[in-house]
Design an enzyme around this catalytic site. Structure first.
Site, mmCIF file in Angstrom:
data_model
loop_
_atom_site.group_PDB
_atom_site.id
_atom_site.type_symbol
_atom_site.label_atom_id
_atom_site.label_comp_id
_atom_site.label_asym_id
_atom_site.label_seq_id
_atom_site.Cartn_x
_atom_site.Cartn_y
_atom_site.Cartn_z
ATOM 1 N N ASP A 178 1.003 -1.196 -0.144
ATOM 2 C CA ASP A 178 -0.096 0.073 0.152
ATOM 3 C C ASP A 178 1.052 1.153 -0.045
ATOM 4 O O ASP A 178 1.606 1.487 1.080
ATOM 5 C CB ASP A 178 -0.961 -0.014 1.248
ATOM 6 C CG ASP A 178 -1.875 1.270 1.248
ATOM 7 O OD1 ASP A 178 -1.447 2.064 0.893
ATOM 8 O OD2 ASP A 178 -2.962 0.769 1.617
ATOM 9 N N HIS A 179 1.160 1.869 -0.933
ATOM 10 C CA HIS A 179 2.096 2.885 -1.328
ATOM 11 C C HIS A 179 1.893 3.959 -0.352
ATOM 12 O O HIS A 179 3.011 4.437 -0.003
ATOM 13 C CB HIS A 179 2.463 3.183 -2.651
ATOM 14 C CG HIS A 179 1.394 4.217 -3.102
ATOM 15 N ND1 HIS A 179 0.226 3.883 -3.791
ATOM 16 C CD2 HIS A 179 1.567 5.521 -3.195
ATOM 17 C CE1 HIS A 179 -0.319 5.131 -3.992
ATOM 18 N NE2 HIS A 179 0.287 6.131 -3.927
ATOM 19 N N HIS A 241 -5.698 3.100 1.271
ATOM 20 C CA HIS A 241 -4.794 4.036 1.679
ATOM 21 C C HIS A 241 -5.443 4.840 2.864
ATOM 22 O O HIS A 241 -4.498 5.159 3.896
ATOM 23 C CB HIS A 241 -4.679 4.990 0.538
ATOM 24 C CG HIS A 241 -4.150 4.571 -0.706
ATOM 25 N ND1 HIS A 241 -3.315 3.579 -0.749
ATOM 26 C CD2 HIS A 241 -4.212 4.877 -2.042
ATOM 27 C CE1 HIS A 241 -3.113 2.966 -2.129
ATOM 28 N NE2 HIS A 241 -3.655 3.962 -2.701
HETATM 29 C C1 BG6 Z 1 -3.429 4.944 -6.485
HETATM 30 C C2 BG6 Z 1 -4.896 4.999 -6.949
HETATM 31 O O1 BG6 Z 1 -3.584 3.727 -5.530
HETATM 32 O O2 BG6 Z 1 -3.365 6.067 -5.712
HETATM 33 C C3 BG6 Z 1 -5.015 5.967 -7.762
HETATM 34 O O3 BG6 Z 1 -5.266 3.686 -7.738
HETATM 35 C C4 BG6 Z 1 -4.847 7.713 -7.219
HETATM 36 O O4 BG6 Z 1 -6.299 6.406 -8.576
HETATM 37 C C5 BG6 Z 1 -3.297 7.159 -6.473
HETATM 38 O O5 BG6 Z 1 -4.574 8.460 -7.892
HETATM 39 C C6 BG6 Z 1 -2.856 8.398 -5.576
HETATM 40 O O6 BG6 Z 1 -1.512 8.116 -5.099
HETATM 41 P P1 BG6 Z 1 -0.831 9.295 -4.379
HETATM 42 O O7 BG6 Z 1 0.557 9.128 -3.980
HETATM 43 O O8 BG6 Z 1 -0.475 10.343 -5.926
HETATM 44 O O9 BG6 Z 1 -1.644 10.180 -3.492
#
Ligand code: BG6
Length: 493
Positions: A178-179, A241
């Site tokens: 989960d980044h 997230h």
């Molecule tokens: C991803 C989603 O996991 O996270 C995207 O699939 C979203 O739709 C993105 O834009 C948002 O990530 P960050 O790091 O740009 O906030």
């Protein structure tokens, strides 16, 4: 001893995530000396070879990274490619000699990190095909597998997926990425909370009035309409997230900092979320979908006009929810969480709203005390409190004390994918989602899925606004308002 010497096998090597995130992350780890003995084996159906794969990755890196020809050449020499029909177990036989050759060449002792950067339909297939050739066995070096989001489509499919993967990989080998957990400021939240005596006594229902969590994006669904339409804001951002961020805000201090202890606390939060009732989904939830508008003089499409989106789609691109955590620390404290695409700014932030003084001595409109934790962009922490307005009388005004990450200019901060890839190579699963927490999160959101399925209302909102009016009304019921942050954490936001 754990070592990050290994071969990284990327399934879905011709896909978007590989050249946008994974290869740049590996490149930077290499550039900063974090990778030593390693190779990267790209795997996909496309008929590429080592040279053509290198060429494609080189082009991608030149677009996004600051680089020199020497570093680029040195990094690209570690890249290899093997065409495989990824749903055909027999075809995986091609990987056996390839991996043997790479492990021997780079002295990586059989250590292998598999990354499933593929459509989710392959998440159950790839482990089985690897196992058909013994490529999951740890007798000669560790074998780990990274699973990209979405981990399941609902509670039932998440459980089924677990059963499928667990047939061939044990839980300690599985890394659910989960980044958001790889973002430096999300981790900083833990350090802020657990290493400062200042906040700890206040971090509970006695002093906190409510918590606001916003994950706003200015972009629409772009080229991903096809994927997004089957997902929506709830599955795309909230279930993973934002619930992980909420868990970091709400969790108890872990007994020690290690993967199990930390993830025990995260799982406890997920289990303590008060189950959503029919009344909650009807009155404490707002779903929305953006419509066309003009933003900064430019026409912006509505969601239904986006490529890959059916003209009658009811998929939500916005959601706002009021939820509660049923435990001693948080009983009765509402958590307002919202996320959406095509909002006025790209900003992820947490706002802790503290209770006001018992009686306003100086002014009827005494400023609220707030702690604003800006996760992105322009990472910062800002404390808001009241001080006297200069001049006659005792009128209070809101002032702020700010810390900005950019002020630590000397620190080399790893991006989310850099950090998480490195952790997986080192065998540190602290920042990866554990199966019990993932299931609890799905269980919590199931009533929302059911509500959507049963035709629950999806409000319209104009692109470039803060979502449907109903979201304002949702929070206004308790006399509160959403913050309207700008994308920049200036002196005063
Ligand atoms: C991803 C989603 O996991 O996270 C995207 O699939 C979203 O739709 C993105 O834009 C948002 O990530 P960050 O790091 O740009 O906030």
């Amino acid at each position: 001893m754990q070592t990050n010497n290994n071969c990284i096998v990327i399934f879905g090597a011709s896909g978007d995530l590989t050249h946008r995130k994974l290869i740049p992350a590996l490149y930077n780890l290499f550039k900063f000396g974090r990778l030593n003995k390693f190779s990267v084996l790209g795997v996909a159906r496309s008929e590429l070879n080592d040279e053509t794969f290198r060429e494609k990755m080189r082009e991608a890196l030149l677009e996004t990274e600051e680089t020199t020809p020497e570093t680029l050449d040195a990094f690209c020499s570690h890249l290899y490619y093997q065409a495989v029909n990824t749903s055909d177990a027999a075809d995986y036989a091609k990987l056996v000699p390839r991996l043997e050759e790479l492990h021997t060449k780079y002295q990586t002792n059989g250590n292998t990190l598999y990354y499933m950067s593929t459509p989710p339909s392959l998440y159950g297939v790839i482990p089985e095909c690897l196992a058909a050739h013994g490529l999951n066995e740890e007798k000669d070096g560790w074998k780990r597998i990274i699973v990209e989001k979405p981990f399941g489509y609902d509670e039932k499919t998440a459980q089924e997926l677990d059963v499928q993967i667990h047939r061939f990989f044990e839980e300690h080998q599985i890394y659910r990425i989960d980044h958001y957990l790889g973002k430096e400021t999300v981790q900083n939240l833990l350090v802020l909370r657990f290493s400062n005596g200042l906040f700890e006594p206040l971090w509970n229902r006695n002093y906190i009035d409510y918590v606001e969590i916003t994950g706003a994006e200015a972009i629409g669904v772009e080229e991903r309409g096809g994927y997004y339409d089957g997902s929506g804001a709830m599955r795309d951002m909230f279930q993973n997230h934002l619930l992980q961020v909420l868990a970091m805000v709400a969790m108890e201090p872990p007994a020690i900092i290690n993967a199990n202890s930390m993830r025990d606390e995260v799982a406890k939060v997920m289990h303590s979320l008060r189950p959503l009732t029919q009344d909650d989904v009807e009155h404490n939830l707002v779903l929305g979908q953006y419509t066309a508008a003009e933003i900064d003089g430019k026409e912006v499409k509505g969601y239904l006009q986006e490529k890959g989106v059916p003209a009658n789609s009811r998929t939500e691109t916005f959601m706002a929810l009021r939820c509660e955590i049923e435990n001693w620390r948080w009983a009765g404290v509402p958590f307002y969480v919202r996320t959406g695409k095509r909002l006025p700014a790209r900003v992820t932030e947490i706002v802790i709203h503290f209770k006001t003084t018992p009686h306003p001595v100086f002014s009827q409109n005494a400023p609220e005390n707030k702690l604003i934790i800006r996760i992105q962009p322009d990472e910062a922490i800002s404390m808001r409190f009241g001080l006297k307005k200069p001049g006659a009388g005792f009128e209070a005004k809101e002032v702020s004390m700010d810390f900005r990450y950019a002020d630590l200019a000397d620190e080399q901060v790893l991006t989310a994918y850099e950090r998480l890839l490195l952790d997986a190579m080192k065998g540190d699963a602290t920042l990866f989602a554990r199966t019990d927490a993932v299931h609890a999160a799905w269980k919590f959101v199931q009533p929302i899925l059911d509500y959507k399925e049963a035709g629950g209302r999806v409000h319209e909102y104009e692109a470039g606004t803060w979502g449907p009016v109903a979201a304002e009304k949702l929070i206004a019921k308790s006399g509160r308002v959403w913050r309207k942050p700008s994308g920049k954490m200036k002196k005063k936001v």
